[in-house]
Design a protein around this motif. Structure first.
Motif, PDB file in Angstrom:
ATOM      1  N   SER A  71       0.821  -1.211   0.000  1.00  0.00           N
ATOM      2  CA  SER A  71       0.000   0.000   0.000  1.00  0.00           C
ATOM      3  C   SER A  71       0.856   1.262   0.000  1.00  0.00           C
ATOM      4  CB  SER A  71      -0.934   0.001   1.217  1.00  0.00           C
ATOM      5  OG  SER A  71      -1.809  -1.104   1.187  1.00  0.00           O
ATOM      6  N   ASP A  72       1.962   1.218   0.742  1.00  0.00           N
ATOM      7  CA  ASP A  72       2.850   2.390   0.822  1.00  0.00           C
ATOM      8  C   ASP A  72       3.452   2.714  -0.541  1.00  0.00           C
ATOM      9  OD1 ASP A  72       2.359   2.644   3.499  1.00  0.00           O
ATOM     10  OD2 ASP A  72       4.241   1.724   4.154  1.00  0.00           O
ATOM     11  N   ALA A  73       3.785   1.687  -1.321  1.00  0.00           N
ATOM     12  CA  ALA A  73       4.371   1.926  -2.648  1.00  0.00           C
ATOM     13  C   ALA A  73       3.388   2.671  -3.551  1.00  0.00           C
ATOM     14  CB  ALA A  73       4.781   0.605  -3.284  1.00  0.00           C
ATOM     15  N   PHE A  74       2.147   2.255  -3.545  1.00  0.00           N
ATOM     16  CA  PHE A  74       1.143   2.910  -4.374  1.00  0.00           C
ATOM     17  C   PHE A  74       0.822   4.312  -3.852  1.00  0.00           C
ATOM     18  CE2 PHE A  74       0.731  -1.290  -6.006  1.00  0.00           C
ATOM     19  CZ  PHE A  74       0.167  -1.169  -7.258  1.00  0.00           C
ATOM     20  N   GLU A  75       0.847   4.471  -2.539  1.00  0.00           N
ATOM     21  CA  GLU A  75       0.598   5.791  -1.961  1.00  0.00           C
ATOM     22  C   GLU A  75       1.712   6.763  -2.339  1.00  0.00           C
ATOM     23  OE1 GLU A  75      -1.402   8.748  -0.180  1.00  0.00           O
ATOM     24  OE2 GLU A  75      -2.137   6.692  -0.375  1.00  0.00           O
ATOM     25  N   GLU A  76       2.954   6.286  -2.292  1.00  0.00           N
ATOM     26  CA  GLU A  76       4.087   7.128  -2.697  1.00  0.00           C
ATOM     27  C   GLU A  76       3.982   7.514  -4.164  1.00  0.00           C
ATOM     28  OE1 GLU A  76       9.009   7.087  -2.627  1.00  0.00           O
ATOM     29  OE2 GLU A  76       7.872   5.392  -1.809  1.00  0.00           O
ATOM     30  N   ALA A  77       3.537   6.571  -4.993  1.00  0.00           N
ATOM     31  CA  ALA A  77       3.358   6.865  -6.415  1.00  0.00           C
ATOM     32  C   ALA A  77       2.296   7.938  -6.616  1.00  0.00           C
ATOM     33  CB  ALA A  77       2.980   5.591  -7.169  1.00  0.00           C
ATOM     34  N   ARG A  78       1.228   7.853  -5.868  1.00  0.00           N
ATOM     35  CA  ARG A  78       0.177   8.876  -5.985  1.00  0.00           C
ATOM     36  C   ARG A  78       0.711  10.253  -5.613  1.00  0.00           C
ATOM     37  NH1 ARG A  78      -3.421   4.481  -4.545  1.00  0.00           N
ATOM     38  NH2 ARG A  78      -2.935   4.661  -2.331  1.00  0.00           N
ATOM     39  N   ASP A  79       1.582  10.292  -4.605  1.00  0.00           N
ATOM     40  CA  ASP A  79       2.163  11.578  -4.185  1.00  0.00           C
ATOM     41  C   ASP A  79       3.115  12.143  -5.231  1.00  0.00           C
ATOM     42  OD1 ASP A  79       0.765  11.408  -1.818  1.00  0.00           O
ATOM     43  OD2 ASP A  79       2.439  10.562  -0.673  1.00  0.00           O
ATOM     44  N   LEU A  80       3.748  11.269  -6.029  1.00  0.00           N
ATOM     45  CA  LEU A  80       4.714  11.708  -7.039  1.00  0.00           C
ATOM     46  C   LEU A  80       4.079  11.990  -8.403  1.00  0.00           C
ATOM     47  CD1 LEU A  80       7.770   9.330  -6.436  1.00  0.00           C
ATOM     48  CD2 LEU A  80       7.683  11.793  -6.031  1.00  0.00           C
ATOM     49  N   ALA A  81       2.844  11.598  -8.576  1.00  0.00           N
ATOM     50  CA  ALA A  81       2.191  11.694  -9.897  1.00  0.00           C
ATOM     51  C   ALA A  81       2.316  13.089 -10.497  1.00  0.00           C
ATOM     52  CB  ALA A  81       0.720  11.318  -9.770  1.00  0.00           C
ATOM     53  N   PRO A  82       2.574  13.132 -11.843  1.00  0.00           N
ATOM     54  CA  PRO A  82       2.706  11.986 -12.741  1.00  0.00           C
ATOM     55  C   PRO A  82       4.053  11.283 -12.579  1.00  0.00           C
ATOM     56  CG  PRO A  82       3.059  14.012 -13.962  1.00  0.00           C
ATOM     57  CD  PRO A  82       2.663  14.418 -12.569  1.00  0.00           C
ATOM     58  N   CYS A  83       4.003   9.949 -12.559  1.00  0.00           N
ATOM     59  CA  CYS A  83       5.216   9.155 -12.394  1.00  0.00           C
ATOM     60  C   CYS A  83       4.959   7.750 -12.922  1.00  0.00           C
ATOM     61  CB  CYS A  83       5.644   9.105 -10.920  1.00  0.00           C
ATOM     62  SG  CYS A  83       4.625   8.011  -9.915  1.00  0.00           S
ATOM     63  N   ILE A  84       6.042   6.950 -12.951  1.00  0.00           N
ATOM     64  CA  ILE A  84       5.940   5.538 -13.276  1.00  0.00           C
ATOM     65  C   ILE A  84       6.194   4.742 -12.005  1.00  0.00           C
ATOM     66  CG2 ILE A  84       6.989   3.600 -14.509  1.00  0.00           C
ATOM     67  CD1 ILE A  84       7.666   5.492 -16.761  1.00  0.00           C
ATOM     68  N   LEU A  85       5.301   3.818 -11.694  1.00  0.00           N
ATOM     69  CA  LEU A  85       5.534   2.864 -10.617  1.00  0.00           C
ATOM     70  C   LEU A  85       5.973   1.565 -11.279  1.00  0.00           C
ATOM     71  CD1 LEU A  85       5.443   1.904  -7.695  1.00  0.00           C
ATOM     72  CD2 LEU A  85       3.011   1.394  -7.998  1.00  0.00           C
ATOM     73  N   PHE A  86       7.243   1.218 -11.097  1.00  0.00           N
ATOM     74  CA  PHE A  86       7.813   0.019 -11.721  1.00  0.00           C
ATOM     75  C   PHE A  86       7.843  -1.103 -10.697  1.00  0.00           C
ATOM     76  CE2 PHE A  86      11.662  -2.540 -12.863  1.00  0.00           C
ATOM     77  CZ  PHE A  86      11.122  -3.125 -14.005  1.00  0.00           C
ATOM     78  N   LEU A  87       7.126  -2.182 -10.987  1.00  0.00           N
ATOM     79  CA  LEU A  87       7.039  -3.329 -10.089  1.00  0.00           C
ATOM     80  C   LEU A  87       7.745  -4.519 -10.726  1.00  0.00           C
ATOM     81  CD1 LEU A  87       6.052  -4.912  -7.656  1.00  0.00           C
ATOM     82  CD2 LEU A  87       3.827  -5.163  -8.786  1.00  0.00           C
TER      83      LEU A  87
END
Length: 211
Positions: A71-87
């Motif tokens: 959940s923290d990874a997706f939350e961090e991505a939302r805070d950085l948007a626009p961004c790429i979340l690479f899994l």
């Protein structure tokens, strides 16, 4: 390149995020450059890259710790948007068809991943890019529409691609590389190498021997 066009239109307010194809899966053997592709895509789009992996999520701890890291990874991505979340290592999330003592454990992890992937659609500006070398081990629900539905296969490089890789990373040092290979080649191959243009564009004969 289509994503770059869509992202530019989104930033201009001319395209809604739900119309952007923002989730994809990279599939290929180890070492073919899936992570490098993610970095290149981030550079092309001129947005941050947030990289994580299933192994990072599954570090030591209880199930609650794992779900929280996800959940923290997706939350961090939302805070950085626009961004790429690479899994990376998406196959490490397991699947809901597991049997035995840890069945509930893997069910919870996959279910949380599904929730996060579905929820990310409501968080504008986040591109989710997964990677795996074992696509057959991924729960099929993760690959359905609205999730990691688009698949891009990254195969081993051809001889031409390898020559381009050498030129990019070695530049003028490509000639010493060619010279270092000479002792291991037959005399006729050495002659053909000397007749090359020095940029790694080897002749078909030499390519076949080096292959």
């Amino acid at each position: 390149m289509d994503l770059k066009i869509d992202l530019d239109l989104y930033k201009q307010g001319r395209l809604h995020w739900r119309e952007v194809s923002s989730k994809a899966l990279l599939v290929g053997p180890p070492g073919t450059g899936k992570t490098t592709f993610a970095r290149a895509l981030a550079n092309t789009l001129q947005i941050p890259l947030l990289a994580t992996s299933a192994a990072t999520w599954l570090q030591r701890g209880h199930l609650g710790d794992v779900l929280e890291r996800m959940s923290d990874a997706f939350e961090e991505a939302r805070d950085l948007a626009p961004c790429i979340l690479f899994l990376d290592e998406v196959d490490g999330l397991g699947h809901r068809h597991a049997h035995g003592e840890y069945m509930d454990y893997w069910n919870n992890i996959v279910n949380r991943a599904l929730e996060l992937l579905d929820g990310i659609a409501k968080s504008e500006g986040v591109v989710v890019l997964g990677a795996t070398n074992r696509v057959g081990h991924i729960d099929h629900a993760l690959l359905r529409s609205g999730r990691l539905e688009k698949r891009f296969d990254i195969s081993l490089p051809s001889i031409e691609a390898l020559a381009g890789i050498f030129r990019t990373h070695l530049g003028d040092d490509i000639e010493p590389l060619i010279q270092s290979a000479l002792p291991f080649l037959a005399a006729d191959s050495r002659e053909e190498l000397h007749e090359s243009d020095g940029r790694g564009d080897w002749s078909p004969t030499v390519r076949s021997r080096l292959n």
